[in-house]
Motif scaffolding. Structure first.
Motif, PDB file in Angstrom:
ATOM      1  N   GLY A 113       1.880   8.970   7.851  1.00 53.02           N
ATOM      2  CA  GLY A 113       2.319   8.932   6.461  1.00 53.02           C
ATOM      3  C   GLY A 113       2.325   7.554   5.830  1.00 53.02           C
ATOM      4  O   GLY A 113       3.005   7.325   4.825  1.00 53.02           O
ATOM      5  N   PHE A 114       1.558   6.613   6.420  1.00 53.31           N
ATOM      6  CA  PHE A 114       1.408   5.306   5.772  1.00 53.31           C
ATOM      7  C   PHE A 114       0.484   5.481   4.572  1.00 53.31           C
ATOM      8  O   PHE A 114      -0.322   6.416   4.521  1.00 53.31           O
ATOM      9  CB  PHE A 114       0.802   4.287   6.744  1.00 53.31           C
ATOM     10  N   GLY A 115       0.578   4.569   3.618  1.00 52.63           N
ATOM     11  CA  GLY A 115      -0.278   4.647   2.435  1.00 52.63           C
ATOM     12  C   GLY A 115      -1.680   4.135   2.720  1.00 52.63           C
ATOM     13  O   GLY A 115      -1.995   3.765   3.850  1.00 52.63           O
ATOM     14  N   ASN A 116      -2.512   4.124   1.688  1.00 53.71           N
ATOM     15  CA  ASN A 116      -3.889   3.653   1.830  1.00 53.71           C
ATOM     16  C   ASN A 116      -3.998   2.212   1.355  1.00 53.71           C
ATOM     17  O   ASN A 116      -3.374   1.823   0.373  1.00 53.71           O
ATOM     18  CB  ASN A 116      -4.823   4.526   0.988  1.00 53.71           C
ATOM     19  N   CYS A 117      -4.829   1.448   2.051  1.00 57.37           N
ATOM     20  CA  CYS A 117      -5.010   0.033   1.716  1.00 57.37           C
ATOM     21  C   CYS A 117      -5.796  -0.112   0.422  1.00 57.37           C
ATOM     22  O   CYS A 117      -6.811   0.542   0.230  1.00 57.37           O
ATOM     23  CB  CYS A 117      -5.767  -0.644   2.850  1.00 57.37           C
ATOM     24  N   THR A 118      -5.290  -0.960  -0.489  1.00 59.03           N
ATOM     25  CA  THR A 118      -6.062  -1.248  -1.706  1.00 59.03           C
ATOM     26  C   THR A 118      -6.388  -2.734  -1.812  1.00 59.03           C
ATOM     27  O   THR A 118      -6.644  -3.243  -2.892  1.00 59.03           O
ATOM     28  CB  THR A 118      -5.320  -0.769  -2.975  1.00 59.03           C
TER      29      THR A 118
END
Lengths: 287, 254
Positions: free
Chosen positions: B216-221
């Motif tokens: 459930g970690f976010g996506n790298c931007t």
């Protein structure tokens, strides 16, 4: 490797964002070069050049294929981006009471979804105002007399019809102005087509009406919103351009600084050149 | 240099347990030596709380010399506080002004749920490691000396730099998307750069990224916040390398 990972994995999503984003950067260059005709070629010559260009862009098969790739890229970039934004919001359900994010990253880099959404709204309105008119609406044609080159036989002009050359008496070459096609007077011999007068549509939209087009009463607002949208796009590109290379794993001590500088220049120059066009039309520099 | 003392106000996240709703509480602490570390300051505050017969503040700590990765505080809006290349235990009170209000919060991420006060559960990092952050070595008595394999200096240095990651989670805490890419990329790079790790490189990156997404970690931007806040200065170069490794594995792994 499951097939869904190509679309669903967080890293695969980055590839898609990067690839569609970089493709859209090349689209911007093409679109800009087309637009710049509006300010670099003046008067009737500019009108003709721009309308012929618009006709070419709508009918050339290669451009047509490219345009579909562009539509798909915009849709994919937007949908994938919004899905990423929703996922990323979910990854931090409880916000910080105090977050000094400015100390470690640029505002543009943290607001890509917001900036992108504004650009998307701009694209939709932009397509309604110009693209949809060009494709689906009735726009009066820009027609002009055929001027014959003096070097050729001044008596006759040859016109291709059903793969055969038909000689036409020069004095009979009277181009009929009609709203769709050009015919030789009193015959059903089609000489050609006029071009949809997108040039006059653009001029009228940003406040310079002529050739019977009605001035846009909101031209000032159209110009202001256009400029703001380009500023937003500049911030989006400020982070996006170089970020795309990082996402694709293209990072190197020698080339990354060059990519970074190119990205910043691109982010400033391209939106700036787009934005000055409606301004120059509005203030009447371009007529 | 003579030691100075300062008086500070603290706004600290208090939460009874994982299921309760927490809130920011205000504390006043006087006579804090500027030579003390941030954790020593919290010890001082806890002593004061105990003397007042109040519940002391729970926070993670272990080695207190910047190598274990236990301490994990979000101080004044930044992971491990305003200083660079240090963990919370290496942060000194001289970085703060007399009379300053200091915010102290736990790492905020869905994958790092709060257990109590400032303590978060970082076992999601352990599960990512278990998914592929290792090399399979035969230990049945005929182990080969790792130093017997020649490794180029450049690769060895880069692998070592990646290996300095202590898994504290500052990258996740700093990231606007709560993404764990810097951590995972350091673990992937550390092994992918070395001959022993190349054997399982493809499966490793696929499995670790899969686990990272499932946690459930976010996506790298690519905001770069992680590398700025990282106490071990892990480079974004590792994320680029992981992106390359993943692409290679995605198109060619069986």
């Amino acid at each position: 490797m499951s097939k869904s990972a190509i679309l669903r994995s967080s890293i695969a999503k980055k590839y898609w964002m990067a690839l569609t984003g970089l493709f859209l950067c090349t689209f911007l260059i093409g679109h800009l070069i087309g637009n710049l005709q509006l300010i670099f070629i003046h008067g009737e010559e500019g009108r003709r050049a721009f309308n012929e260009y618009a006709y070419f862009m709508q009918h050339n098969i290669f451009i047509k294929v490219l345009s579909y790739v562009t539509y798909i890229s915009i849709l994919f970039h937007a949908i994938d981006g919004l899905m990423l934004a929703v996922q990323n919001k979910k990854a931090r359900p409880q916000k910080y009471a105090y977050n000094n994010a400015g100390a470690n990253s640029s505002t543009a880099s943290r607001q890509m979804a917001l900036l992108g959404s504004i650009v998307l709204i701009f694209i939709v309105t932009h397509m309604v105002n110009f693209w949809a008119k060009m494709h689906f609406e009735h726009i009066p044609l820009h027609t002009y007399e055929v001027t014959l080159p003096q070097q050729t036989n001044p008596e006759m002009v040859y016109y291709t019809h059903n793969h055969s050359l038909i000689p036409i008496q020069v004095d009979k070459v009277v181009v009929v102005r009609d709203e769709t096609n050009l015919y030789l007077e009193n015959t059903d011999l089609k000489l050609g087509e006029g071009y949809k007068d997108l040039h006059s549509v653009v001029m009228a939209f940003f406040g310079q009406s002529k050739n019977g087009f009605v001035t846009n009463s909101l031209a000032l607002w159209a110009t202001i919103l256009y400029v703001i949208s380009m500023a937003v796009m500049a911030f989006h590109l400020w982070h996006g351009f170089a970020s795309a290379f990082q996402s694709l794993g293209l990072r190197h001590k020698r080339y990354t600084p060059i990519i970074a500088v190119t990205g910043k220049l691109f982010a400033i120059v391209v939106p700036f050149l787009f934005a000055i066009i409606p301004v120059l039309i509005f203030i009447g520099y371009v007529k | 240099m003579a030691s100075k003392t300062i008086n500070i106000n603290l706004k600290i996240w208090r939460q009874k347990n994982a299921n309760s709703k927490g809130s920011m509480e205000t504390y006043k602490l006087d006579n804090v030596s500027t030579d003390s570390s941030f954790l020593e300051m919290l010890d001082q505050l806890n002593e004061q709380l105990v003397n007042e017969r109040k519940e002391p503040i729970a926070f993670d700590h272990d080695c207190r010399e910047g190598i274990c990765g236990s301490c994990s505080l979000f101080i004044n809006g930044e992971a491990h506080g305003p200083d660079r290349a240090v963990t919370t235990c290496q942060l000194h009170m001289r970085k703060f002004k007399d009379g300053e209000t200091i915010y102290v919060e736990p790492w905020r991420a869905k994958a790092f749920p709060v257990i109590k006060d400032l303590v978060v559960d970082r076992s999601s990092f352990d599960r990512i490691q278990q998914a592929g952050g290792f090399v399979s070595v035969n230990t049945s008595g005929n182990t080969i000396d790792a130093n017997a394999i020649p490794i180029g200096k450049a690769a060895a240095d880069k692998a070592f730099e990646a290996a300095t990651c202590i898994g504290c989670g500052a990258c996740v805490a700093s990231c606007v998307n709560a993404s764990a890419m810097l951590f995972v990329s350091a673990k992937v790079s550390q092994l992918a750069l070395l001959p022993q790790g190349k054997v399982e490189a493809q499966q490793r990156v696929l499995n670790m990224v899969k686990q990272m997404d499932e946690e459930g970690f976010g996506n790298c931007t690519n905001t770069g916040a992680c590398a700025v806040e990282c106490p071990k200065e892990i480079s974004l170069e590792n994320i680029a390398r992981m992106n390359r490794e993943y692409l290679k594995a995605m198109v060619s792994a069986e």
